[in-house]
Write an enzyme that holds these catalytic residues in place. Structure first.
Site, PDB file in Angstrom:
ATOM      1  N   PHE A 125       9.877 -13.325  35.074  1.00 23.28           N
ATOM      2  CA  PHE A 125       9.808 -11.926  34.632  1.00 23.28           C
ATOM      3  C   PHE A 125      10.008 -11.045  35.853  1.00 23.28           C
ATOM      4  CE2 PHE A 125       7.925  -9.737  30.748  1.00 23.28           C
ATOM      5  CZ  PHE A 125       8.501 -10.580  29.819  1.00 23.28           C
ATOM      6  N   GLN A 238       5.018   4.147  31.814  1.00 28.61           N
ATOM      7  CA  GLN A 238       6.085   3.153  31.965  1.00 28.61           C
ATOM      8  C   GLN A 238       7.116   3.234  30.843  1.00 28.61           C
ATOM      9  OE1 GLN A 238       5.486  -1.420  31.585  1.00 28.61           O
ATOM     10  NE2 GLN A 238       5.989  -1.013  33.715  1.00 28.61           N
ATOM     11  N   HIS A 240       9.789   0.996  29.439  1.00 29.45           N
ATOM     12  CA  HIS A 240      10.330  -0.368  29.453  1.00 29.45           C
ATOM     13  C   HIS A 240      11.847  -0.220  29.403  1.00 29.45           C
ATOM     14  CE1 HIS A 240      11.233  -4.456  28.191  1.00 29.45           C
ATOM     15  NE2 HIS A 240       9.955  -4.790  28.188  1.00 29.45           N
ATOM     16  N   LEU A 254      10.829  -2.757  20.950  1.00 23.96           N
ATOM     17  CA  LEU A 254      10.993  -3.495  22.200  1.00 23.96           C
ATOM     18  C   LEU A 254      11.983  -4.659  22.126  1.00 23.96           C
ATOM     19  CD1 LEU A 254       9.431  -3.016  24.880  1.00 23.96           C
ATOM     20  CD2 LEU A 254       8.339  -5.188  24.420  1.00 23.96           C
ATOM     21  N   GLU A 257      11.474  -8.414  27.856  1.00 21.82           N
ATOM     22  CA  GLU A 257      11.986  -8.697  29.200  1.00 21.82           C
ATOM     23  C   GLU A 257      12.276 -10.194  29.339  1.00 21.82           C
ATOM     24  OE1 GLU A 257       9.622  -6.705  32.159  1.00 21.82           O
ATOM     25  OE2 GLU A 257      10.270  -8.073  33.725  1.00 21.82           O
ATOM     26  N   ARG A 313      10.265  -2.886  36.474  1.00 22.30           N
ATOM     27  CA  ARG A 313      10.714  -2.092  35.322  1.00 22.30           C
ATOM     28  C   ARG A 313      11.122  -0.671  35.693  1.00 22.30           C
ATOM     29  NH1 ARG A 313       6.483  -4.062  30.599  1.00 22.30           N
ATOM     30  NH2 ARG A 313       7.518  -6.075  30.333  1.00 22.30           N
ATOM     31  N   HIS A 379       6.643   2.724  26.883  1.00 20.18           N
ATOM     32  CA  HIS A 379       5.986   1.472  26.494  1.00 20.18           C
ATOM     33  C   HIS A 379       4.497   1.457  26.847  1.00 20.18           C
ATOM     34  CE1 HIS A 379       5.622  -2.770  25.673  1.00 20.18           C
ATOM     35  NE2 HIS A 379       5.486  -3.127  26.946  1.00 20.18           N
ATOM     36  N   ARG A 414       3.507  -1.107  36.292  1.00 22.02           N
ATOM     37  CA  ARG A 414       2.975  -2.416  35.896  1.00 22.02           C
ATOM     38  C   ARG A 414       4.086  -3.454  35.842  1.00 22.02           C
ATOM     39  NH1 ARG A 414       2.733  -5.173  31.164  1.00 22.02           N
ATOM     40  NH2 ARG A 414       3.389  -3.431  29.851  1.00 22.02           N
TER      41      ARG A 414
HETATM   42  O1  MEZ Z   1       3.817  -7.019  29.433  1.00 23.37           O
HETATM   43  C1  MEZ Z   1       4.700  -6.592  28.683  1.00 23.37           C
HETATM   44  O2  MEZ Z   1       4.879  -5.391  28.475  1.00 23.37           O
HETATM   45  C2  MEZ Z   1       5.635  -7.565  28.049  1.00 23.37           C
HETATM   46  C3  MEZ Z   1       5.318  -8.984  28.217  1.00 23.37           C
HETATM   47  C4  MEZ Z   1       6.687  -7.089  27.388  1.00 23.37           C
HETATM   48  C5  MEZ Z   1       7.909  -7.856  27.092  1.00 23.37           C
HETATM   49  O3  MEZ Z   1       8.962  -7.418  27.536  1.00 23.37           O
HETATM   50  O4  MEZ Z   1       7.860  -8.897  26.449  1.00 23.37           O
END
Ligand code: MEZ
Length: 618
Positions: A125, A238, A240, A254, A257, A313, A379, A414
């Site tokens: 990640f 944040q 994302h 979402l 990631e 991010r 996010h 984060r």
């Molecule tokens: O911690 C997060 O926000 C997370 C694991 C998100 C993701 O992209 O899956």
């Protein structure tokens, strides 16, 4: 007519946890496991929490996939990702305790993906040096909630679903309970308790494009503020980098990631892998400089550095925004995320099953053949309620906070995967903190009838006035204000305009009107949520105005660089005696020398154990 509060339903618990996401559930398990009578209230149905949006995994230095990993490297990554603004002790506790909390989840029934040797599998990640995210495909948050719920229910926790907390009750300085209402019937309920744990998440619903669902209106942050608690670091929100951008009805949902962690790459409309153009000085030494090197990394070459798609991010979200602004975006205003050309279809379906179905069903895109269109989505709040690192107690005695609504662990940005581990580490510590507090309480705090009466009047005047402002229209206006003035990049002028607009919205919100009675009344729910959204949004905006530098997720175009002075303070927000919102730059304590040494150490030295043993001890 006078209100008779003795007629209201009253429920007693030792501890009331507000919010049933991962942090709330873990805190409740810690309390009930120590023989405290524990209740949990949840605005929504059990199992529906923002926790499930942490899809790709939970970060814990278990070293199952790369044995070089250890807590010190996780700590160092977290501090660097947070641009060194993190609360040192929280980052230490988190990195040390996360592996035990993950193993405990497994003992409670979580079914993780496995390595060939049968260990819990871990994936890459952004910002994490080694594969560190324990995962269940791309449904890790869901599995975490499922396991905690199962364990908690069998441990005898009382759950009160579809109950919304309105105000915290106090006896003098101390917490004595909560006034709440049942969303279905509109009836008020008084919870009497000795301690309250807030685990209500953030306030993402103030922005139009967000991964947050309807519950995330900043209720805990606003209630704590009203009760006199201090807030911290709220300027850091944040985005994302990868949310869906199309179709419009699902914009913001979402895209984990994990897609990039498992090899996915970002491209602009010229077919260029543009992230190579955005590698900052801080991360250059550990980021692949060429496509060839990134390719070798994907093939498993341990000497190759990580691809730039796995930068933190804040960096990736800014790069995507810049590409779109420069006219190199995808047809619907995002960029392309391609895993199809990198991994075989069976791998994608096995490791990213939710993404496969999500795109197939919502966008008619087969991600095993075509790229996805993605763009930033609000996010997560790095900031929130200020807490003591070890006990999670806020500045109000008897009030605890954990998870996204609490500040400190993540600093200015984060790392993905650090939220699920945050929930289970600090959820437990909050439960332990509440137990210690209750044990030392000399007397049971009393609830005050007058406080309840005035809280009920504040809530019901929305129904009782003849006419007034429409809460839905105010919410839409709030979203416009936050998108325009408090987005990924900010300026003094835009922030000042946003403050002025928020002041105007606050005045208008004083006369909100929801037609109809209190039963099944969504307009009333919306109006009540607006009060929290406005407090939270104002705190974010005022804090963003005060921080005159760019750091992590907070980018000021008029102050484009990090300023060394920015590391010396946190922005604290609190309610002044006259009811105004007050912001202050509060001096940060210096980091303890042993932790500063780890944060600044060379990776090779940490791997070789040169700064002492990497074995955790609290
Ligand atoms: O911690 C997060 O926000 C997370 C694991 C998100 C993701 O992209 O899956």
């Amino acid at each position: 007519m006078a209100l008779d509060v003795s007629e209201l339903q009253t429920i007693e618990h030792d501890v009331l946890v507000i919010g049933a996401g991962g942090a709330g559930l873990r805190a409740a398990i810690a309390c009930s496991g120590q023989k405290l009578d524990t209740g949990v209230i949840s605005k929504s149905l059990l199992g529906k929490a923002h926790t499930v949006m942490a899809e790709g995994g939970m970060a814990a230095a278990m070293g199952n996939v790369d044995p070089r990993d250890n807590w010190k490297i996780h700590f160092r990554d977290t501090m660097r990702g947070g641009k060194f603004l993190n609360v040192w002790r929280m980052a230490e506790l988190h990195a040390k305790q996360a592996p035990d909390r993950v193993r405990e989840l497994e003992d409670w029934g979580a079914v993780f993906d496995r390595t060939k040797d049968g260990l819990i599998s871990q994936r890459n990640f952004g910002g994490h040096r080694y594969p560190r995210l324990a995962h269940v495909g791309d449904r890790t948050g869901l599995e975490l909630i499922r396991s905690l719920q199962d364990h908690g229910i069998h441990q005898g926790i009382d759950f009160h679903m579809e109950v919304t907390a309105l105000e915290l009750l106090k006896d003098g300085d101390r917490i004595s309970g909560v006034l709440a209402y049942r969303r279905e019937t509109g009836r008020f309920v008084v919870f009497r308790c000795k301690a309250v744990i807030l685990s209500t998440g953030g306030g993402g619903k103030a922005w139009p494009v967000t991964s947050n669902s309807w519950e995330y209106t900043g209720d805990g942050i606003a209630m704590a503020y009203d009760a006199g608690a201090e807030l911290m670091d709220l300027e850091f929100t944040q985005f994302h980098p990868t949310g869906m951008v199309w179709p419009l009805s699902v914009r913001g949902i979402l895209v984990t990631e994990g897609v990039r962690g498992d090899g996915g790459i970002l491209k602009n409309n010229q077919g260029e892998r543009f992230m190579f153009n955005y590698i900052s000085e801080r991360f250059a030494p550990e980021t692949a400089a060429t496509v060839e090197e990134a390719h070798r990394w994907l093939e498993g070459d341990k000497n190759a550095r990580r691809p730039p798609e796995l930068l933190t991010r804040d960096e990736v979200a800014r790069a995507i925004t810049a590409e779109v602004k420069a006219g190199r975006g995808s047809p619907h205003g995002g960029v392309f995320l391609d895993i199809a050309s990198r991994r075989p279809a069976d791998f994608i379906k096995r490791k990213l099953p939710s993404m496969y179905h999500q795109f197939k069903e919502l966008a008619e895109v087969d991600i095993t053949r075509e790229p996805m269109e993605v763009g930033p989505t609000l996010h997560y709040f790095m900031g929130g309620i200020r807490v003591d690192a070890d006990s999670q107690q806020t500045t109000v005695p008897g009030l605890f906070a954990c998870g996204e609504c609490a500040a400190g662990l993540h600093g200015a940005n984060r790392l993905g995967g650090n939220s699920l581990s945050d929930l289970i580490v600090f959820g437990k510590l909050a439960g332990d903190g509440a137990k210690a507090y209750i044990q030392a309480l000399p007397t049971t705090p009393r609830v005050d009838g007058d406080q309840i009466t005035s809280a009920i009047r504040r809530a019901t005047e929305i129904l009782n006035r003849a006419e007034g402002e429409n809460p839905y229209l105010l919410h839409a206006r709030l979203e416009e204000t936050m998108a325009r003035g408090v987005g990924i990049v900010r300026t003094k002028n835009e922030l000042e305009t946003a403050v002025a607009e928020l002041e105007d919205l606050k005045v208008r919100a004083r006369t909100m009107k929801a037609p109809g009675a209190s039963q099944y009344n969504p307009g009333w729910h919306e109006a009540l949520a607006m009060r929290s959204l406005l407090v939270t949004s104002e705190a974010v905006t005022r804090a963003a105005l005060m921080r005159e530098e760019s750091r992590g997720a907070h980018t000021r175009l008029d102050h484009p660089d990090e300023n060394p002075e920015g590391l010396t303070y946190n922005v604290i927000v609190k309610k002044a005696a006259d009811g105004r919102m007050e912001t202050e730059k509060r001096r940060r304590p210096d980091g303890p020398p042993h932790l500063v040494a780890i944060a600044n150490a060379k990776i090779e030295d940490l791997e070789a154990g040169k700064l002492g043993t990497a074995a955790p001890s609290t």
